[in-house]
Design an enzyme around this catalytic site. Structure first.
Site, PDB file in Angstrom:
ATOM      1  N   GLY A 136     -13.792  -2.858  -5.060  1.00  0.00           N
ATOM      2  CA  GLY A 136     -13.494  -1.642  -4.305  1.00  0.00           C
ATOM      3  C   GLY A 136     -14.042  -1.774  -2.892  1.00  0.00           C
ATOM      4  O   GLY A 136     -15.200  -2.145  -2.719  1.00  0.00           O
ATOM      5  N   ALA A 137     -13.193  -1.449  -1.898  1.00  0.00           N
ATOM      6  CA  ALA A 137     -13.547  -1.750  -0.501  1.00  0.00           C
ATOM      7  C   ALA A 137     -13.765  -0.507   0.358  1.00  0.00           C
ATOM      8  O   ALA A 137     -14.063  -0.638   1.531  1.00  0.00           O
ATOM      9  CB  ALA A 137     -12.440  -2.597   0.115  1.00  0.00           C
ATOM     10  N   ARG A 163      -4.826  -5.990 -11.275  1.00  0.00           N
ATOM     11  CA  ARG A 163      -5.769  -6.740 -10.423  1.00  0.00           C
ATOM     12  C   ARG A 163      -7.077  -5.942 -10.427  1.00  0.00           C
ATOM     13  O   ARG A 163      -7.074  -4.754 -10.110  1.00  0.00           O
ATOM     14  CB  ARG A 163      -5.266  -6.858  -8.994  1.00  0.00           C
ATOM     15  CG  ARG A 163      -6.343  -7.493  -8.077  1.00  0.00           C
ATOM     16  CD  ARG A 163      -6.107  -7.215  -6.597  1.00  0.00           C
ATOM     17  NE  ARG A 163      -4.896  -7.837  -6.104  1.00  0.00           N
ATOM     18  CZ  ARG A 163      -4.210  -7.365  -5.061  1.00  0.00           C
ATOM     19  NH1 ARG A 163      -4.591  -6.271  -4.451  1.00  0.00           N
ATOM     20  NH2 ARG A 163      -3.116  -7.983  -4.656  1.00  0.00           N
ATOM     21  N   LYS A 171       0.869  -1.186   0.000  1.00  0.00           N
ATOM     22  CA  LYS A 171       0.000   0.000   0.000  1.00  0.00           C
ATOM     23  C   LYS A 171       0.901   1.229   0.000  1.00  0.00           C
ATOM     24  O   LYS A 171       1.761   1.374   0.881  1.00  0.00           O
ATOM     25  CB  LYS A 171      -0.891   0.003   1.245  1.00  0.00           C
ATOM     26  CG  LYS A 171      -2.050  -0.966   1.134  1.00  0.00           C
ATOM     27  CD  LYS A 171      -3.079  -0.766   2.211  1.00  0.00           C
ATOM     28  CE  LYS A 171      -4.275  -1.654   1.979  1.00  0.00           C
ATOM     29  NZ  LYS A 171      -3.951  -3.061   1.733  1.00  0.00           N
ATOM     30  N   GLN A 216     -10.285  -0.497  -9.243  1.00  0.00           N
ATOM     31  CA  GLN A 216     -11.532  -0.772  -8.507  1.00  0.00           C
ATOM     32  C   GLN A 216     -12.722  -0.523  -9.430  1.00  0.00           C
ATOM     33  O   GLN A 216     -12.931   0.601  -9.904  1.00  0.00           O
ATOM     34  CB  GLN A 216     -11.625   0.148  -7.283  1.00  0.00           C
ATOM     35  CG  GLN A 216     -10.507  -0.063  -6.277  1.00  0.00           C
ATOM     36  CD  GLN A 216     -10.249   1.178  -5.427  1.00  0.00           C
ATOM     37  OE1 GLN A 216     -10.278   2.299  -5.938  1.00  0.00           O
ATOM     38  NE2 GLN A 216      -9.983   0.981  -4.149  1.00  0.00           N
ATOM     39  N   ASP A 266      -1.592  -2.196  -4.099  1.00  0.00           N
ATOM     40  CA  ASP A 266      -3.005  -2.172  -3.701  1.00  0.00           C
ATOM     41  C   ASP A 266      -3.575  -0.780  -3.974  1.00  0.00           C
ATOM     42  O   ASP A 266      -2.844   0.213  -3.954  1.00  0.00           O
ATOM     43  CB  ASP A 266      -3.141  -2.439  -2.193  1.00  0.00           C
ATOM     44  CG  ASP A 266      -2.919  -3.897  -1.825  1.00  0.00           C
ATOM     45  OD1 ASP A 266      -2.911  -4.764  -2.721  1.00  0.00           O
ATOM     46  OD2 ASP A 266      -2.751  -4.164  -0.618  1.00  0.00           O
TER      47      ASP A 266
HETATM   48  C1  LIG Z   1      -7.223 -10.601  -3.762  1.00  0.00           C
HETATM   49  C2  LIG Z   1      -7.996  -9.368  -3.449  1.00  0.00           C
HETATM   50  C3  LIG Z   1      -7.347  -8.157  -3.381  1.00  0.00           C
HETATM   51  C4  LIG Z   1      -8.065  -6.998  -3.128  1.00  0.00           C
HETATM   52  N1  LIG Z   1      -7.422  -5.784  -3.174  1.00  0.00           N
HETATM   53  C5  LIG Z   1      -8.123  -4.654  -3.001  1.00  0.00           C
HETATM   54  C6  LIG Z   1      -7.539  -3.369  -3.177  1.00  0.00           C
HETATM   55  O1  LIG Z   1      -6.345  -3.222  -3.462  1.00  0.00           O
HETATM   56  N2  LIG Z   1      -8.319  -2.282  -2.994  1.00  0.00           N
HETATM   57  C7  LIG Z   1      -9.662  -2.382  -2.676  1.00  0.00           C
HETATM   58  O2  LIG Z   1     -10.342  -1.360  -2.563  1.00  0.00           O
HETATM   59  N3  LIG Z   1     -10.236  -3.588  -2.509  1.00  0.00           N
HETATM   60  C8  LIG Z   1      -9.514  -4.710  -2.661  1.00  0.00           C
HETATM   61  N4  LIG Z   1     -10.133  -5.932  -2.507  1.00  0.00           N
HETATM   62  C9  LIG Z   1     -11.499  -6.000  -1.910  1.00  0.00           C
HETATM   63  C10 LIG Z   1     -12.571  -5.873  -2.949  1.00  0.00           C
HETATM   64  O3  LIG Z   1     -12.571  -4.566  -3.475  1.00  0.00           O
HETATM   65  C11 LIG Z   1     -13.955  -6.167  -2.332  1.00  0.00           C
HETATM   66  O4  LIG Z   1     -14.207  -5.263  -1.303  1.00  0.00           O
HETATM   67  C12 LIG Z   1     -14.100  -7.555  -1.772  1.00  0.00           C
HETATM   68  O5  LIG Z   1     -13.404  -8.516  -2.534  1.00  0.00           O
HETATM   69  C13 LIG Z   1     -15.594  -7.933  -1.718  1.00  0.00           C
HETATM   70  O6  LIG Z   1     -16.150  -8.059  -3.004  1.00  0.00           O
HETATM   71  P1  LIG Z   1     -16.409  -9.492  -3.685  1.00  0.00           P
HETATM   72  O7  LIG Z   1     -16.561  -9.283  -5.129  1.00  0.00           O
HETATM   73  O8  LIG Z   1     -15.301 -10.392  -3.283  1.00  0.00           O
HETATM   74  O9  LIG Z   1     -17.685 -10.060  -3.030  1.00  0.00           O
HETATM   75  P2  LIG Z   1     -18.962  -9.359  -2.350  1.00  0.00           P
HETATM   76  O10 LIG Z   1     -19.531  -8.302  -3.232  1.00  0.00           O
HETATM   77  O11 LIG Z   1     -18.575  -8.972  -0.947  1.00  0.00           O
HETATM   78  O12 LIG Z   1     -19.920 -10.603  -2.285  1.00  0.00           O
HETATM   79  C14 LIG Z   1     -20.538 -11.135  -3.440  1.00  0.00           C
HETATM   80  C15 LIG Z   1     -20.996 -12.537  -3.157  1.00  0.00           C
HETATM   81  O13 LIG Z   1     -19.839 -13.371  -2.876  1.00  0.00           O
HETATM   82  C16 LIG Z   1     -20.152 -14.320  -1.859  1.00  0.00           C
HETATM   83  N5  LIG Z   1     -19.278 -14.072  -0.690  1.00  0.00           N
HETATM   84  C17 LIG Z   1     -18.448 -13.036  -0.505  1.00  0.00           C
HETATM   85  N6  LIG Z   1     -17.791 -13.126   0.662  1.00  0.00           N
HETATM   86  C18 LIG Z   1     -18.230 -14.257   1.245  1.00  0.00           C
HETATM   87  C19 LIG Z   1     -17.930 -14.903   2.483  1.00  0.00           C
HETATM   88  N7  LIG Z   1     -17.068 -14.395   3.362  1.00  0.00           N
HETATM   89  N8  LIG Z   1     -18.556 -16.063   2.748  1.00  0.00           N
HETATM   90  C20 LIG Z   1     -19.444 -16.587   1.889  1.00  0.00           C
HETATM   91  N9  LIG Z   1     -19.780 -16.022   0.701  1.00  0.00           N
HETATM   92  C21 LIG Z   1     -19.180 -14.874   0.386  1.00  0.00           C
HETATM   93  C22 LIG Z   1     -21.609 -14.131  -1.538  1.00  0.00           C
HETATM   94  O14 LIG Z   1     -22.344 -14.993  -2.359  1.00  0.00           O
HETATM   95  C23 LIG Z   1     -21.860 -12.690  -1.931  1.00  0.00           C
HETATM   96  O15 LIG Z   1     -23.204 -12.420  -2.214  1.00  0.00           O
HETATM   97  C24 LIG Z   1      -9.453  -7.081  -2.836  1.00  0.00           C
HETATM   98  C25 LIG Z   1     -10.109  -8.314  -2.911  1.00  0.00           C
HETATM   99  C26 LIG Z   1      -9.416  -9.444  -3.218  1.00  0.00           C
HETATM  100  C27 LIG Z   1     -10.163 -10.732  -3.326  1.00  0.00           C
END
Ligand SMILES: Cc1cc2nc3c(=O)[nH]c(=O)nc-3n(C[C@H](O)[C@H](O)[C@H](O)COP(=O)(O)OP(=O)(O)OC[C@H]3O[C@@H](n4cnc5c(N)ncnc54)[C@H](O)[C@@H]3O)c2cc1C
Length: 297
Positions: free
Chosen positions: A178-179, A174, A89, A153, A124
């Site tokens: 977006g978090a 990647r 980061k 993101q 990141d």
């Molecule tokens: C490898 C990696 C690197 C990342 N790097 C960054 C970054 O640099 N900057 C940043 O802003 N964000 C980063 N993120 C976070 C990302 O932006 C999302 O906030 C996070 O991944 C949640 O989105 P999602 O698409 O995974 O699933 P979500 O939108 O949270 O969930 C979608 C669906 O996935 C399933 N699901 C998700 N989590 C679970 C769980 N714990 N248990 C069971 N089912 C589940 C469910 O069915 C849910 O409805 C990163 C994520 C990953 C995986």
């Protein structure tokens, strides 16, 4: 707020007592714990990217400490013959203090990583206040070192342009949703629209990009990407799925068994509070898991 900050301060007695809550999402507080997690994942056919937790440092010594910890970590990976790369980061490397200091710190990590079998360094992406500066530092370092790449993101309204720029540069991206909490004018707010934006950018990266990382746990996105790649003759070796340590481990292993490249993002270190907070606030499954640990613990 000051009380909460003190309670959650790294190394405070309170925080270390509560590490068991974060245990599922954070490999451990030490480099040794991170290396052990890499070994464990390798046994299941998964690779890793290691993140030394920390963000928003405000003094030069703390930024230097982050840089040196990554350099030591890369040395340990080389010594132990472990094939993993790192994620950094930029606010932990001094972006908020001085952009050129941050660029120098990142360059030192990227140059050390270049000697490893997996030399890649992922930057990141943090909140939108630093998107522009993060991409600027990325491009400066990328001009001389190809083993570095950004995160884009999908929820940000600017991201389709950033994806095109990365494709033109040949940079490895990647893609994630977006978090961070962002305002409406900066980021799409509704999940179906974020998912649609994600898929459009994923398709562009799969067809025209360089070894993109599809970072999501969303089964709809994973299935759509699998179908798109298969339908367009894009081989499994041309991209990778990425997921977070402790999130949907069964899906990670299932994809690896199907022959996809799967990389797990493994955070470690004592500064786990901010990362843990983002995980439990974004999914009720994660919050429930932490609550269950509290009751069981
Ligand atoms: C490898 C990696 C690197 C990342 N790097 C960054 C970054 O640099 N900057 C940043 O802003 N964000 C980063 N993120 C976070 C990302 O932006 C999302 O906030 C996070 O991944 C949640 O989105 P999602 O698409 O995974 O699933 P979500 O939108 O949270 O969930 C979608 C669906 O996935 C399933 N699901 C998700 N989590 C679970 C769980 N714990 N248990 C069971 N089912 C589940 C469910 O069915 C849910 O409805 C990163 C994520 C990953 C995986």
């Amino acid at each position: 707020m000051a009380v909460i900050d003190r309670l959650l301060a790294p190394n405070s007695a309170f925080q270390s007592r509560f590490f068991f809550l974060a245990r599922r999402f954070v490999a451990g507080e030490t480099t040794a714990a991170a290396l052990a997690a890499v070994e464990e994942l390798r046994a299941d056919g998964l690779t890793a990217t290691l993140d030394f937790l920390g963000e928003d440092v405000t003094d030069i010594a703390a930024a230097a400490h982050t840089r040196d910890t990554y350099i030591e970590l890369l040395g340990a990976l080389e010594r132990d013959g472990l094939r993993a790369n790192v994620s950094v980061k930029l606010t932990a490397l001094g972006l908020g203090i001085d952009e050129s200091l941050c660029t120098e710190n990142l360059t030192a990590i990227v140059e050390r990583a270049a000697r490893l079998p997996d030399p890649f360094v992922r930057i990141d992406m943090e909140g939108s206040a630093v998107t522009e500066a993060t991409l600027r530092v990325f491009e400066t370092v990328y001009a001389a070192h190809r083993n570095v790449g950004p995160v884009i993101q999908a929820y940000l309204r600017r991201s389709p342009g950033d994806v095109e720029r990365a494709i033109a540069l040949g940079a490895r991206v990647r893609l994630c949703k977006g978090a961070y909490a962002e305002p409406e004018d900066v980021a799409i707010q509704e999940m179906p629209a974020i998912r649609r934006a994600y898929l459009r950018m994923a398709e562009a990266l799969l067809q025209r990009g360089t070894y993109p990382a599809i970072a999501t746990h969303d089964p709809r996105v994973v299935d759509a990407v699998r179908a798109f790649a298969a339908g367009h003759g894009i081989g499994k070796e041309r991209f990778e799925f990425q997921m977070l340590y402790g999130v949907r481990p069964e899906l990670q292993r299932e994809l690896a068994r199907e022959g996809y490249n799967v990389r797990v993002y493994v955070p470690f270190g004592t500064h786990w509070a901010g990362y843990f907070y983002r995980r439990i606030t974004e999914r009720k499954e994660n919050a429930l898991f932490a609550l269950r640990s509290l009751v069981a613990g």
